[in-house]
Design a protein around this motif. Structure first.
Motif, PDB file in Angstrom:
ATOM      1  N   GLN A 262       0.837  -1.199   0.000  1.00  9.58           N
ATOM      2  CA  GLN A 262       0.000   0.000   0.000  1.00  9.58           C
ATOM      3  C   GLN A 262       0.880   1.260   0.000  1.00  9.58           C
ATOM      4  O   GLN A 262       0.971   1.967   0.998  1.00  9.58           O
ATOM      5  CB  GLN A 262      -0.933   0.009   1.210  1.00  9.58           C
ATOM      6  CG  GLN A 262      -1.963  -1.106   1.183  1.00  9.58           C
ATOM      7  CD  GLN A 262      -2.904  -1.047   2.374  1.00  9.58           C
ATOM      8  OE1 GLN A 262      -2.537  -0.608   3.456  1.00  9.58           O
ATOM      9  NE2 GLN A 262      -4.138  -1.480   2.174  1.00  9.58           N
ATOM     10  N   ALA A 264       0.491   4.132  -1.262  1.00  9.48           N
ATOM     11  CA  ALA A 264      -0.208   5.399  -1.010  1.00  9.48           C
ATOM     12  C   ALA A 264      -0.334   5.654   0.484  1.00  9.48           C
ATOM     13  O   ALA A 264      -0.192   6.791   0.955  1.00  9.48           O
ATOM     14  CB  ALA A 264      -1.587   5.376  -1.670  1.00  9.48           C
ATOM     15  N   LYS A 265      -0.606   4.595   1.241  1.00 10.15           N
ATOM     16  CA  LYS A 265      -0.709   4.742   2.695  1.00 10.15           C
ATOM     17  C   LYS A 265       0.645   5.134   3.290  1.00 10.15           C
ATOM     18  O   LYS A 265       0.724   6.018   4.150  1.00 10.15           O
ATOM     19  CB  LYS A 265      -1.207   3.439   3.319  1.00 10.15           C
ATOM     20  CG  LYS A 265      -1.324   3.490   4.842  1.00 10.15           C
ATOM     21  CD  LYS A 265      -1.686   2.141   5.435  1.00 10.15           C
ATOM     22  CE  LYS A 265      -3.115   1.750   5.118  1.00 10.15           C
ATOM     23  NZ  LYS A 265      -3.525   0.505   5.830  1.00 10.15           N
ATOM     24  N   LEU A 317       3.410  10.551  -3.069  1.00  8.43           N
ATOM     25  CA  LEU A 317       2.035  10.651  -3.546  1.00  8.43           C
ATOM     26  C   LEU A 317       1.963  10.919  -5.045  1.00  8.43           C
ATOM     27  O   LEU A 317       0.925  10.669  -5.664  1.00  8.43           O
ATOM     28  CB  LEU A 317       1.313  11.765  -2.777  1.00  8.43           C
ATOM     29  CG  LEU A 317       1.052  11.480  -1.293  1.00  8.43           C
ATOM     30  CD1 LEU A 317       0.624  12.754  -0.580  1.00  8.43           C
ATOM     31  CD2 LEU A 317      -0.007  10.395  -1.131  1.00  8.43           C
ATOM     32  N   VAL A 320       0.797   8.100  -7.223  1.00 10.92           N
ATOM     33  CA  VAL A 320      -0.566   7.603  -7.019  1.00 10.92           C
ATOM     34  C   VAL A 320      -1.541   8.561  -7.691  1.00 10.92           C
ATOM     35  O   VAL A 320      -1.413   9.787  -7.535  1.00 10.92           O
ATOM     36  CB  VAL A 320      -0.889   7.505  -5.509  1.00 10.92           C
ATOM     37  CG1 VAL A 320      -2.294   6.952  -5.297  1.00 10.92           C
ATOM     38  CG2 VAL A 320       0.153   6.639  -4.805  1.00 10.92           C
ATOM     39  N   ARG A 322      -4.461  11.030  -8.223  1.00 15.85           N
ATOM     40  CA  ARG A 322      -5.022  11.931  -7.205  1.00 15.85           C
ATOM     41  C   ARG A 322      -6.333  11.402  -6.636  1.00 15.85           C
ATOM     42  O   ARG A 322      -6.614  11.597  -5.447  1.00 15.85           O
ATOM     43  CB  ARG A 322      -5.247  13.314  -7.835  1.00 15.85           C
ATOM     44  CG  ARG A 322      -5.721  14.373  -6.836  1.00 15.85           C
ATOM     45  CD  ARG A 322      -4.636  14.644  -5.794  1.00 15.85           C
ATOM     46  NE  ARG A 322      -5.054  15.632  -4.811  1.00 15.85           N
ATOM     47  CZ  ARG A 322      -5.781  15.362  -3.733  1.00 15.85           C
ATOM     48  NH1 ARG A 322      -6.197  14.111  -3.525  1.00 15.85           N
ATOM     49  NH2 ARG A 322      -6.082  16.304  -2.866  1.00 15.85           N
ATOM     50  N   GLN A 324      -7.029   8.497  -5.879  1.00 16.99           N
ATOM     51  CA  GLN A 324      -6.788   7.396  -4.947  1.00 16.99           C
ATOM     52  C   GLN A 324      -5.952   7.811  -3.747  1.00 16.99           C
ATOM     53  O   GLN A 324      -5.486   6.949  -2.995  1.00 16.99           O
ATOM     54  CB  GLN A 324      -6.122   6.227  -5.680  1.00 16.99           C
ATOM     55  CG  GLN A 324      -6.997   5.628  -6.762  1.00 16.99           C
ATOM     56  CD  GLN A 324      -6.370   4.420  -7.417  1.00 16.99           C
ATOM     57  OE1 GLN A 324      -5.452   3.801  -6.884  1.00 16.99           O
ATOM     58  NE2 GLN A 324      -6.844   4.068  -8.608  1.00 16.99           N
ATOM     59  N   TRP A 325      -5.761   9.099  -3.552  1.00 13.39           N
ATOM     60  CA  TRP A 325      -5.072   9.557  -2.361  1.00 13.39           C
ATOM     61  C   TRP A 325      -5.964   9.358  -1.142  1.00 13.39           C
ATOM     62  O   TRP A 325      -7.160   9.667  -1.172  1.00 13.39           O
ATOM     63  CB  TRP A 325      -4.744  11.049  -2.464  1.00 13.39           C
ATOM     64  CG  TRP A 325      -3.592  11.394  -3.354  1.00 13.39           C
ATOM     65  CD1 TRP A 325      -3.051  10.619  -4.334  1.00 13.39           C
ATOM     66  CD2 TRP A 325      -2.862  12.620  -3.355  1.00 13.39           C
ATOM     67  NE1 TRP A 325      -2.025  11.285  -4.953  1.00 13.39           N
ATOM     68  CE2 TRP A 325      -1.879  12.533  -4.364  1.00 13.39           C
ATOM     69  CE3 TRP A 325      -2.945  13.789  -2.612  1.00 13.39           C
ATOM     70  CZ2 TRP A 325      -0.991  13.555  -4.639  1.00 13.39           C
ATOM     71  CZ3 TRP A 325      -2.060  14.819  -2.877  1.00 13.39           C
ATOM     72  CH2 TRP A 325      -1.092  14.703  -3.879  1.00 13.39           C
TER      73      TRP A 325
END
Length: 464
Positions: A262, A264-265, A317, A320, A322, A324-325
């Motif tokens: 993950q 993005a996390k 970020l 990723v 935007r 899915q942020w």
């Protein structure tokens, strides 16, 4: 009318999303945040009761046996309240998230079934333990705590495995939009389940240990420095100390897995706008208009913590889409609150044991006792922050890269009424728990010992 107006405002704030999404999120957050505290006691408290009860038997220690009796009654009260909040949660899964349970119910049914069985086993042996005082051989009575503790652990694993599955979905195949080839065992024992369970299991011992020891620290601040309070502080504090040292190691390994699964996390955790290598660690700070403000930057430490490397890159970020942020600031601040509080709690435990090793009795130090009282609420806050970080950081997905939260949520705007009902129920349970536990503590201090408790035997009638 005021409630209706507030509902309309909140629905307008989430324009374009299902009308049930915002109330579903709010209700689930309140329910889980409230229940997780009670669940932690179900995991950790039986082990602490076992230690003091065994000490009482082996050393013929009446103080330890008295602690075991009292803690068992407290455990019964918390378990009874937790049964209510757990029942509410079981209904909420289908009510709030029909898109999840309707589509993946076959995948998730096994851990939920085992969790229900664990709950009943725990209740049965808690009742046997409460009834067994002075009615069973001492060592056999002591052994009834073992299945109670194991049931709490199994139940916790089952629930956490469902959350781990949301982060690392497994055990099914999607063909033409339909969920097929379901393997519930593989779903339950997915790759993230063990680490997430260990993280939560250790967190439960940390929080419960510090909450319980903090209660006795408060009593010592009131002048009750006796063998009862000393033992009541020391036993849970030992559990909490081990947990405080082990937890950062588990968190470190878990953080490295998040990088692979993950990104993005992880980028939100680190407040990383762009991929950097070596990556710095940013303490504090928020992202405003695409710019990180008010952060203290420590070079290279981000790579060391997140990648176990001196110069490995940490994803940003910008890798990723935007859309899915996750909510970056909330995820970042929740994660840093968890880590910061955990570091502080570990430092407190290390200071205590170093002082004890050097021959200093910090239980006679009022400043240390004050700090100990505060550590309990801080540990609970760390658990809540950790869950916020992992759940909010997974957004906009309920099941990572498979099902969005918007698609999982109910379409009903009437969920605001159930949310209000849950707030009222939980407020009532909170007030009830505080009143009952304070009453029990007051009567114990007055010299009463044979207090009634849920799941316990009826009090014997006085002989005329």
């Amino acid at each position: 009318m005021a409630i209706v107006g507030l509902t309309e405002v909140l629905l307008l704030a989430s324009e374009g999303e299902p009308p049930g999404l915002l109330p579903a999120r709010q209700q689930m957050a309140v329910s889980l945040g409230w229940h997780i505290v009670l669940a932690s006691f179900g995991v950790a408290f039986p082990a602490m009761i076992f230690v003091v009860h065994r000490r009482g038997i082996v050393r013929n220690d009446d103080v330890a046996l008295g602690l075991a009796r009292r803690w068992a009654k407290v455990s019964a009260v918390l378990f009874a309240i937790g049964a209510v909040s757990g029942t509410v949660l079981s209904f909420e899964m289908g009510l709030l998230w029909p898109g999840l349970m309707g589509r993946f119910g076959d995948v998730l049914g096994l851990p939920f079934a085992f969790e229900g069985l664990s709950f009943f086993v725990e209740a049965i042996f808690l009742g046997i333990y409460l009834y067994g005082w002075d009615r069973m051989p001492p060592r056999r009575h002591l052994m009834t705590l073992i299945p109670m503790a194991l049931a709490g652990i199994v139940g916790t694993f089952c629930v956490v495995s469902v959350n781990a599955w949301m982060n690392h979905p497994a055990g099914f195949v999607i063909r033409d939009g339909e969920v097929t080839d379901v393997n519930p065992w593989r779903a339950m024992f997915n790759e993230a389940a063990l680490l997430q369970f260990l993280h939560m299991w250790v967190a439960a011992f940390l929080a419960v240990g510090l909450v319980v020891s903090g209660v006795y620290a408060f009593g010592m601040l009131r002048g009750r420095v006796d063998a009862h309070h000393r033992l009541g502080f020391t036993v849970p504090f030992v559990f909490a100390s081990v947990a405080a040292i082990v937890q950062p190691l588990i968190g470190h390994v878990l953080g490295m897995k998040i990088h692979d699964e993950q990104p993005a996390k992880l980028a939100a955790f680190e407040l990383a706008q762009t991929t950097e290598g070596p990556a710095p660690l940013r303490l504090g700070g928020v992202l405003i208009d695409g710019e990180v403000r008010w952060a203290l930057t420590i070079p290279r430490l981000g790579s060391i913590i997140a990648r176990n490397s001196w110069d490995a890159p940490v994803p940003g970020l910008d890798d990723v889409p935007r859309s899915q942020w996750p909510p970056v600031n909330l995820t970042h601040l929740a994660f840093q609150s968890m880590v910061g509080i955990g570091t502080l709690l570990a430092a407190v435990t290390v200071v205590y044991w170093l002082a004890r090793w050097r021959g200093h009795d910090l239980l006679m130090n009022r400043w240390f006792l004050r700090v100990s009282v505060v550590t309990g609420p801080l540990a609970v806050l760390a658990i809540e922050s950790g869950w916020v970080a992992t759940e909010v950081g997974r957004q906009p997905w309920t099941v990572w890269q498979v099902l969005t939260t918007a698609d999982a949520a109910s379409r009903s705007s009437g969920l605001w009424w159930s949310y209000i009902a849950v707030l009222i129920i939980y407020l009532g349970m909170t007030v009830g728990a505080v009143v009952v536990l304070r009453s029990m503590a007051r009567r114990w201090r007055a010299g009463e010992e044979d207090l009634p408790s849920p799941y316990g035997p009826p009090q014997a009638e006085p002989v005329p």
